[in-house]
Design a protein around this motif. Structure first.
Motif, short mmCIF file in Angstrom:
data_model
loop_
_atom_site.label_atom_id
_atom_site.label_comp_id
_atom_site.label_asym_id
_atom_site.label_seq_id
_atom_site.Cartn_x
_atom_site.Cartn_y
_atom_site.Cartn_z
N LEU A 78 -103.68 -67.41 -6.12
CA LEU A 78 -103.19 -68.77 -6.25
C LEU A 78 -101.67 -68.76 -6.25
N ASP A 79 -101.09 -69.69 -5.55
CA ASP A 79 -99.64 -69.84 -5.52
C ASP A 79 -98.93 -68.54 -5.11
N GLY A 80 -99.53 -67.82 -4.17
CA GLY A 80 -98.89 -66.63 -3.62
C GLY A 80 -99.00 -65.38 -4.46
N GLU A 81 -99.84 -65.42 -5.52
CA GLU A 81 -100.00 -64.22 -6.34
C GLU A 81 -101.41 -64.14 -6.91
N TYR A 82 -101.76 -62.94 -7.34
CA TYR A 82 -103.07 -62.72 -7.94
C TYR A 82 -103.05 -63.03 -9.43
N HIS A 83 -104.19 -63.50 -9.92
CA HIS A 83 -104.35 -63.82 -11.34
C HIS A 83 -105.68 -63.24 -11.82
N ASP A 84 -105.69 -62.81 -13.05
CA ASP A 84 -106.91 -62.27 -13.64
C ASP A 84 -107.89 -63.39 -13.96
N ALA A 85 -109.16 -63.00 -14.04
CA ALA A 85 -110.20 -63.91 -14.53
C ALA A 85 -110.62 -63.42 -15.90
N ILE A 86 -110.92 -64.34 -16.77
CA ILE A 86 -111.42 -64.03 -18.11
C ILE A 86 -112.90 -64.36 -18.11
N VAL A 87 -113.70 -63.43 -18.59
CA VAL A 87 -115.15 -63.61 -18.66
C VAL A 87 -115.54 -63.62 -20.13
N GLY A 88 -116.37 -64.59 -20.50
CA GLY A 88 -116.81 -64.68 -21.88
C GLY A 88 -118.22 -65.21 -21.96
N SER A 89 -118.74 -65.20 -23.18
CA SER A 89 -120.09 -65.72 -23.39
C SER A 89 -120.24 -66.21 -24.82
N ILE A 90 -121.32 -66.95 -25.02
CA ILE A 90 -121.77 -67.32 -26.35
C ILE A 90 -123.27 -67.09 -26.36
N LEU A 91 -123.74 -66.39 -27.40
CA LEU A 91 -125.15 -66.10 -27.55
C LEU A 91 -125.81 -67.13 -28.44
N ARG A 92 -127.11 -67.21 -28.33
CA ARG A 92 -127.89 -68.21 -29.07
C ARG A 92 -127.58 -68.20 -30.57
#
Length: 192
Positions: free
Chosen positions: A137-151
């Protein structure tokens, strides 16, 4: 989702809205988005109290029953930071845990998305990892954040916050029905 809803969602997909929800702008038609539902993605519109369509949420089942991925987008930038996004995701999470028997809800966002990073770092979502250079995005790479919530985390959080019950049938009614059934079966046992 009506035909107009799909067209509105397609309009948002080609705008700044989509950058925050999926990492980029995508030129798609309403019909193309609608056809994605055959791949298991379900969409619902976010509607304000006046009935105006202001955004959308989506979910799909992943690897096994009870494992869902969710997403959302508020399509009207003037409404960002007013709680529509958080409320729509929380209502979706409530629905998936409390009505669809979800076990795990998976979320992903870009490290550039200030609003979602705030939600991910609030303590309600367990951050599971960072995917390096995931978005461009916007000419550069960005990290993704992965998360969760359990029952069990969801129900513990709901109990701590003391929010309104999402029960369709009030607990008192269910308890009364069970009490009556127990009494009846005591006097009229089922035998084979």
């Amino acid at each position: 989702m009506s035909a107009d809803d799909w067209d509105l969602l397609a309009q948002w997909s080609s705008s700044e809205v989509s950058v925050f929800s999926s990492g980029g702008r995508y030129a798609v038609t309403g019909e193309q988005l609608r056809s994605q539902t055959s791949g298991g993605m379900t969409y619902l519109m976010v509607v304000d109290k006046a009935g105006k369509r202001v955004g959308a949420v989506n979910w799909r089942q992943l690897t096994y029953d009870g494992h869902y991925e969710v997403g959302n987008a508020i399509g009207v930038p003037e409404l960002w930071d007013l709680g529509y996004g958080v409320e729509s995701v929380m209502l979706l999470i409530d629905f998936l845990f409390h009505q669809r028997n979800a076990h795990r809800i998976h979320l992903k966002t870009g490290s550039f998305n200030r609003r979602m990073v705030q939600i991910f770092t609030s303590g309600h979502i367990r951050i599971e990892g960072v995917l390096r250079d995931y978005f461009f995005l916007d000419g550069e790479y960005h990290d993704a954040i992965v998360g969760s919530i359990l029952r069990h985390e969801y129900y513990r959080l709901a109990e701590l916050e003391g929010g309104p019950s999402m029960d369709v049938i009030p607990a008192e009614e269910k308890a009364e029905a069970k009490r009556r059934l127990r009494e009846y079966l005591r006097e009229n046992p089922i035998t084979f």
